[in-house]
Design an enzyme around this catalytic site. Sequence first.
Site, PDB file in Angstrom:
ATOM      1  N   LYS A  22      14.175   1.317  -8.241  1.00  0.00           N
ATOM      2  CA  LYS A  22      14.012   0.349  -8.889  1.00  0.00           C
ATOM      3  C   LYS A  22      13.687   0.597 -10.245  1.00  0.00           C
ATOM      4  CE  LYS A  22       9.085  -0.285  -7.630  1.00  0.00           C
ATOM      5  NZ  LYS A  22       8.325  -0.492  -9.136  1.00  0.00           N
ATOM      6  N   ARG A  98      -4.105  -5.664 -15.836  1.00  0.00           N
ATOM      7  CA  ARG A  98      -3.450  -4.385 -15.992  1.00  0.00           C
ATOM      8  C   ARG A  98      -3.293  -4.208 -17.593  1.00  0.00           C
ATOM      9  NH1 ARG A  98       1.092  -3.499 -11.763  1.00  0.00           N
ATOM     10  NH2 ARG A  98       1.155  -1.120 -12.611  1.00  0.00           N
ATOM     11  N   SER A 144       0.492   5.240 -19.683  1.00  0.00           N
ATOM     12  CA  SER A 144       1.567   4.795 -18.800  1.00  0.00           C
ATOM     13  C   SER A 144       2.941   5.188 -19.544  1.00  0.00           C
ATOM     14  CB  SER A 144       1.590   3.318 -18.831  1.00  0.00           C
ATOM     15  OG  SER A 144       2.663   3.011 -17.847  1.00  0.00           O
ATOM     16  N   SER A 145       3.876   6.010 -18.788  1.00  0.00           N
ATOM     17  CA  SER A 145       5.171   6.241 -19.669  1.00  0.00           C
ATOM     18  C   SER A 145       6.006   5.038 -19.738  1.00  0.00           C
ATOM     19  CB  SER A 145       5.866   7.379 -18.715  1.00  0.00           C
ATOM     20  OG  SER A 145       6.241   6.765 -17.383  1.00  0.00           O
ATOM     21  N   GLN A 146       5.718   3.801 -19.093  1.00  0.00           N
ATOM     22  CA  GLN A 146       6.306   2.633 -18.927  1.00  0.00           C
ATOM     23  C   GLN A 146       6.498   2.146 -20.531  1.00  0.00           C
ATOM     24  OE1 GLN A 146       5.232   0.048 -15.912  1.00  0.00           O
ATOM     25  NE2 GLN A 146       6.195   1.452 -14.194  1.00  0.00           N
ATOM     26  N   ASP A 291       3.205   8.382  -8.196  1.00  0.00           N
ATOM     27  CA  ASP A 291       3.733   7.554  -6.900  1.00  0.00           C
ATOM     28  C   ASP A 291       3.848   8.087  -5.791  1.00  0.00           C
ATOM     29  OD1 ASP A 291       3.535   5.338  -8.592  1.00  0.00           O
ATOM     30  OD2 ASP A 291       5.768   5.201  -9.062  1.00  0.00           O
ATOM     31  N   ARG A 322      -5.758   2.754  -6.841  1.00  0.00           N
ATOM     32  CA  ARG A 322      -5.276   3.192  -5.862  1.00  0.00           C
ATOM     33  C   ARG A 322      -6.101   4.434  -5.228  1.00  0.00           C
ATOM     34  NH1 ARG A 322       1.181   3.394  -7.148  1.00  0.00           N
ATOM     35  NH2 ARG A 322       1.803   1.245  -6.292  1.00  0.00           N
ATOM     36  N   ARG A 366       2.585   0.245  -1.942  1.00  0.00           N
ATOM     37  CA  ARG A 366       2.670   1.550  -1.493  1.00  0.00           C
ATOM     38  C   ARG A 366       1.550   1.888  -0.464  1.00  0.00           C
ATOM     39  NH1 ARG A 366       6.502   3.558  -3.892  1.00  0.00           N
ATOM     40  NH2 ARG A 366       6.841   3.131  -6.193  1.00  0.00           N
TER      41      ARG A 366
END
Length: 410
Positions: A22, A98, A144-146, A291, A322, A366
């Site tokens: 994805k 977020r 965040s790398s995004q 992840d 998480r 996850r």
Amino acid sequence: MNLLLKQSKIVSNQTIVISGSKSESNRLLLLQKLFPQLTIENLSDSDDVTAMLQGINTDSTSINVHHAGTTMRFLTAYYALCQEKTIQIFGSDRMHNRPIKVLVDALRELGASIHYLEKEGYPPLKINGIRSKGGKVSISANVSSQYISALLLVGTKLENGIEIHLKGEVTSRPYIEMTLGLIKQLGGIYSFVGNKIDVKPLKYLQQRHFVVESDWSSASYFYSLIALSPIDTSVILGQYKAESLQGDRELVNIYTKLGVETIFLSNNLIQITKTRKEENSFIADFTNTPDLAQTVVVSCYALGISCTITGLHTLKIKETDRLIALQIELQKFGAIVSISDDSISLKSNKKEINKNVKVETYQDHRMAMAFAPLVLKKNLTILEANVVTKSFISFWQDLKTIGIEAVISE
């Protein structure tokens, strides 16, 4: 849907072909929107990629990304800098908690007009799109790398390209390198030296057809199942490359410590086999592979070995916190576990694993998949098990293929 997983054994040497990554799929879809000559094969069939497809191809001025964090970030950058129209972009309740301020601030540096519709620093957003010329921008690299990938991808279409100055330690660097790798394959020119990334505007497409590699993160659950199985148990997975753009390929090395060997076969297949006993403890920094943390921690618990994983600060802003979720659910099984803001530690515990535990999934795919391998030890129930469709639609069916018994429960 709640699923009762009945204690089972793996049927060895079965073959599972896993859907495309994805992460690669979403990056390529954004590049395809920027460069329509691009064609893509083996797209992920996950909910996240479906949300990306819908959001980037819609004529609507109101876009719902649901739980898809990557889609929220990539579409925010695209509609802010590459389209002259006004849109609103929103998602689930969790998505509205977020943070996105780091990306919004960077986009505003490039001339973007973005407004918060509710809470400052968080979605939903109103975007008055422009066609930016690009240029220089600074952004925190440790959140965040995004955010960084979103800027790099749209930078290929901006008249002056984009020059990003990174502040702080880079988180999930392999995902940035994946983005740059795809840009390079497409024909883009970039440099990544020190804390500066420079992407030039893309004028000519060197490669127009891409085949998405299967998702290494999704493979992790099968690695966990094999790690918990008897010696010589194996499963064959496809389609995977020895040379991968995905950082989670590190699975191959991580799970050697837990007794799992990977052999790359022909036709992009891999065979993973439990070949020896696991090591007595597991200690690692997962800054580049956060992840995988849930899967590995559960593996270590089921094997009865101690585990300390650091570099996990980004897990607090995922689909759920998480780290807290892991601690709560592991304790239900009898684990002795502690967490900090960026780490999790598990004490070696040879006690019997509690049976008939009901695992909360917190709207996090996850969580469901990471705990599923415990079925090799005890009966357990996964609550809201259909959450796996976010990344791995066929997960439960694939488990049945290799011998796991699962039935819908109340």
